[in-house]
Write a protein that holds these residues in place. Sequence first.
Motif, PDB file in Angstrom:
ATOM      1  N   UNK A  62      -0.051  -9.374   5.103  1.00  0.00           N
ATOM      2  CA  UNK A  62       1.325  -9.825   5.391  1.00  0.00           C
ATOM      3  C   UNK A  62       2.318  -9.263   4.374  1.00  0.00           C
ATOM      4  N   UNK A  63       3.439  -8.818   4.868  1.00  0.00           N
ATOM      5  CA  UNK A  63       4.473  -8.258   4.006  1.00  0.00           C
ATOM      6  C   UNK A  63       4.312  -6.772   3.765  1.00  0.00           C
ATOM      7  N   UNK A  69      10.974  -3.604   7.378  1.00  0.00           N
ATOM      8  CA  UNK A  69      11.779  -3.393   6.180  1.00  0.00           C
ATOM      9  C   UNK A  69      11.131  -2.486   5.159  1.00  0.00           C
ATOM     10  N   UNK A  70       9.831  -2.187   5.321  1.00  0.00           N
ATOM     11  CA  UNK A  70       9.133  -1.315   4.372  1.00  0.00           C
ATOM     12  C   UNK A  70       9.423   0.166   4.592  1.00  0.00           C
ATOM     13  N   UNK A  77       5.599   2.662  -1.677  1.00  0.00           N
ATOM     14  CA  UNK A  77       4.337   1.983  -1.371  1.00  0.00           C
ATOM     15  C   UNK A  77       3.149   2.924  -1.524  1.00  0.00           C
ATOM     16  N   UNK A  78       3.320   4.183  -1.138  1.00  0.00           N
ATOM     17  CA  UNK A  78       2.248   5.150  -1.317  1.00  0.00           C
ATOM     18  C   UNK A  78       1.928   5.357  -2.794  1.00  0.00           C
ATOM     19  N   UNK A  79       2.946   5.307  -3.628  1.00  0.00           N
ATOM     20  CA  UNK A  79       2.757   5.550  -5.054  1.00  0.00           C
ATOM     21  C   UNK A  79       2.223   4.319  -5.788  1.00  0.00           C
ATOM     22  N   UNK A  80       2.645   3.128  -5.370  1.00  0.00           N
ATOM     23  CA  UNK A  80       2.401   1.932  -6.184  1.00  0.00           C
ATOM     24  C   UNK A  80       1.343   0.988  -5.633  1.00  0.00           C
ATOM     25  N   UNK A 123      -0.681   1.927  11.387  1.00  0.00           N
ATOM     26  CA  UNK A 123      -0.584   0.920  10.336  1.00  0.00           C
ATOM     27  C   UNK A 123       0.695   0.104  10.406  1.00  0.00           C
ATOM     28  N   UNK A 124       1.780   0.744  10.728  1.00  0.00           N
ATOM     29  CA  UNK A 124       3.019  -0.001  10.853  1.00  0.00           C
ATOM     30  C   UNK A 124       3.813  -0.119   9.575  1.00  0.00           C
TER      31      UNK A 124
END
Length: 370
Positions: A62-63, A69-70, A77-80, A123-124
């Motif tokens: 979730x989230x 919004x991502x 997100x790919x980096x962290x 994945x979304x």
Amino acid sequence: MPPSSDPDAPPCQVAPALVDRLLDIRRIYHERDIERFPRARQVLDRFPDAERIEVLSHQVIPGLYGNEGNVGDWVRNKREVLVLGEKKSLAARRNERSSDWIAPSTANGCAMACSYCYVPRRKGYANPITVFTNIEKIIAYLERHALRQGRKPEPNQCDPVDWVYDIGENSDCSVDAMVSDNVRDLVDLFARLPNAKASFATKLVNRDLLGYDPRGGTRVRFSLMPEKTSRLVDIRTSKVADRIAALDDFVEAGYEVHLNLSPVIVHEGWLDDWAQLLDQVADATSERTKAQLAAEIIFLTHNEDLHAVNLGWHPRGEDLLWRPDLQQAKRSQSGQCNVRYKSPWKGRWVQQLTALLADRLPSCRVRYAF
């Protein structure tokens, strides 16, 4: 030789500059009791300062997944973010195009951000790396599967001798090797199997792979496209010139090296750009490398949903990828709306590029083109 999942083994060693460019892992989502797997402990030790967040499933976070919004945080997100899970369903799927079989994934997602990549469609709104930590089970399954096949009865476009297993369908193994030793374990497995070969496509030059011992059991397919196109759509990848410069080194290290001319993106002057690229390959490679080269040629397939996602984080790339004047819609087997170049234009373009390859790099055979 067992997988290198000794709980006391040090984490994989990767060039710090390469890791720092692509990864700054701050959050690790993991399934419950993930530390029962030695590989999970290795990855957690690799990123000791990351926040750990337990989730019910690596597929349901979730989230992260399903959160529109991502899109604006696509690269962050790919980096962290990293995800650890167990691969519960193991199956080798028949392929018969690039490989005879698609191996069970040992990873999913990528730290790179190629704007045409098909994996994020499922994945979304977020596509960080997921590492599957039950590597021993995956290795054992693959070994049993390969040995059950026996000798390959006849040559095919995948390979004249070996059964070929694609080990990187949903990820880039050169990136995966920066996070865990799963890729090393797979290379070690196929180095000892008498009748099978691993294969993966990559857009990253990870020279740590040169320290492995493939003994001809792994085929690395370096993905190439003209540099100025790559700069626009191959986000966070190695420069095309660097990929070309690595070809001889990987051959010398014991890998079979092929070219993945993909995706071919049609635009004004595209064929001239490909002529220049093929000349670069011819000028930069040894006769030994040229003699074993083979290529697969894949023209772009884009996706309506991915197009919408890309408009939220990298719209400039869509000027090349989304060309309604050149493309036609085609519903995929899973019901998604894909777009491909119009017939019969695409057929003529395939013929033009294969003819160009035969002229500029004649020793490189074409395994398939579409």
